[in-house]
Design a protein around this motif. Structure first.
Motif, mmCIF file in Angstrom:
data_model
loop_
_atom_site.group_PDB
_atom_site.id
_atom_site.type_symbol
_atom_site.label_atom_id
_atom_site.label_comp_id
_atom_site.label_asym_id
_atom_site.label_seq_id
_atom_site.Cartn_x
_atom_site.Cartn_y
_atom_site.Cartn_z
ATOM 1 N N GLY A 171 1.131 -1.186 0.309
ATOM 2 C CA GLY A 171 0.312 -0.452 -0.041
ATOM 3 C C GLY A 171 0.931 1.134 0.084
ATOM 4 N N ALA A 172 2.146 0.940 -0.478
ATOM 5 C CA ALA A 172 2.834 2.240 -0.318
ATOM 6 C C ALA A 172 3.097 3.472 -1.684
ATOM 7 C CB ALA A 172 4.379 2.168 -0.251
ATOM 8 N N ARG A 173 3.049 4.381 -1.478
ATOM 9 C CA ARG A 173 2.992 5.348 -2.301
ATOM 10 C C ARG A 173 3.539 5.055 -3.525
ATOM 11 N NH1 ARG A 173 4.006 10.117 -4.437
ATOM 12 N NH2 ARG A 173 2.835 11.274 -5.525
ATOM 13 N N GLU A 210 4.738 2.040 -4.330
ATOM 14 C CA GLU A 210 3.799 0.861 -5.294
ATOM 15 C C GLU A 210 2.826 1.328 -5.888
ATOM 16 O OE1 GLU A 210 5.368 -0.589 -2.056
ATOM 17 O OE2 GLU A 210 6.821 -1.361 -2.921
#
Lengths: 118, 155
Positions: free
Chosen positions: A83-85, A87
């Motif tokens: 969920g990292a930006r 990614e």
């Protein structure tokens, strides 16, 4: 309308497939990794794929699918714990239409799919 | 290990169980793991590595908790640890690791996570990197206790 669900977890494939059947999508096929997914694409109208999988990951799968002109318009949703930006941006750049971060509720999943198939 | 690096795993654990299983575990006080200490009957372990960090996280459950998690997640009861239960525990660990990764990325700590490895059997031990402490975060569901083990080394 056939939907392909790609995830190396049988648990997650069942959760996603059952959620879709509950809202009326009966024609669902499953694959356990990106390589299997490429062999299961015939007749598929939409694909939901995990990111981290053995053999071929979801990002490579998306890029491979998008490189095929016949599949360039197929809706793809990535369903992943990533969920990292950075990614999310990478997945969108590769060609996914929408992104669902695990954990998710079945309602959210169903609404995203319905919205995309309208 | 600084609490700010442990909290993302705790938050991810609680969020995962609340969202996917509709239950809220009670959190206990974290402590340092003693060498050779055993925890649950089934454990899912995920390693992670990035430019400035390496570590691992393990979700370790006693059998009753694993079976309860499976039944809540899949809507069907099982009475022993099957391949499907192992897959469910592995996927929960994957979701927890992913959630922590997302939170830590906001602190500038980025890494890739491995596909989970699941170990089954009473009395099994989990070995993380042996040159950094392992934090054990206990949780309770009803009368049952389970743990999350986290170790992280910032380079």
């Amino acid at each position: 309308m056939r939907i392909l669900v790609v995830d190396d977890s049988t648990t997650m494939r069942r959760i996603i497939s059952n959620s879709l059947r509950a809202v009326g999508y009966e024609d669902i096929v499953e694959a356990g990794d990106g390589q299997q997914a490429l062999e299961t694409l015939e007749g598929v109208s939409m694909m939901l794929t995990d990111w981290n999988m053995p053999n071929m990951d979801g990002l490579t799968l998306v890029k491979t699918v998008r490189a095929n002109p016949a599949l360039a318009g197929m809706p793809i949703i990535m369903v992943t714990s990533e969920g990292a930006r950075d990614e999310v941006m990478e997945a969108l750049a590769a060609g996914v239409n929408d992104y669902i971060v695990k954990p998710f509720t079945k309602d959210v999943l169903a609404e995203k799919v319905k919205g995309m198939l309208k | 290990m600084d609490a700010k690096y442990i909290n993302p795993f705790v938050v991810a654990m609680v969020n995962s169980l609340e969202t996917m299983l509709n239950i809220t575990p009670e959190r206990g006080t974290p402590y340092l793991k003693r060498e050779g200490q055993t925890q649950g009957d089934i454990s899912a372990i995920i390693g992670f590595a990035g430019a400035s960090v390496t570590g691992s996280v393990a979700l370790s459950l006693p059998t009753p908790v694993a079976l309860k998690f499976y039944s809540l997640m899949m809507g069907e009861k099982v009475y022993r640890i099957t391949n499907d239960v192992q897959d469910t525990v592995g996927e929960l660990a994957n979701i927890i690791a992913g959630g922590a990764k997302t939170e830590l990325s906001k602190e500038g700590i980025t890494f890739n996570i491995s596909i989970p490895t699941v170990v089954v059997g009473p009395g099994h031990t989990i070995s993380h990197r042996n040159d950094v402490p392992v934090m054990v975060i206990p949780f309770e569901i009803g009368k049952h206790r389970f743990v999350l083990e986290v170790t992280m080394k910032l380079e």
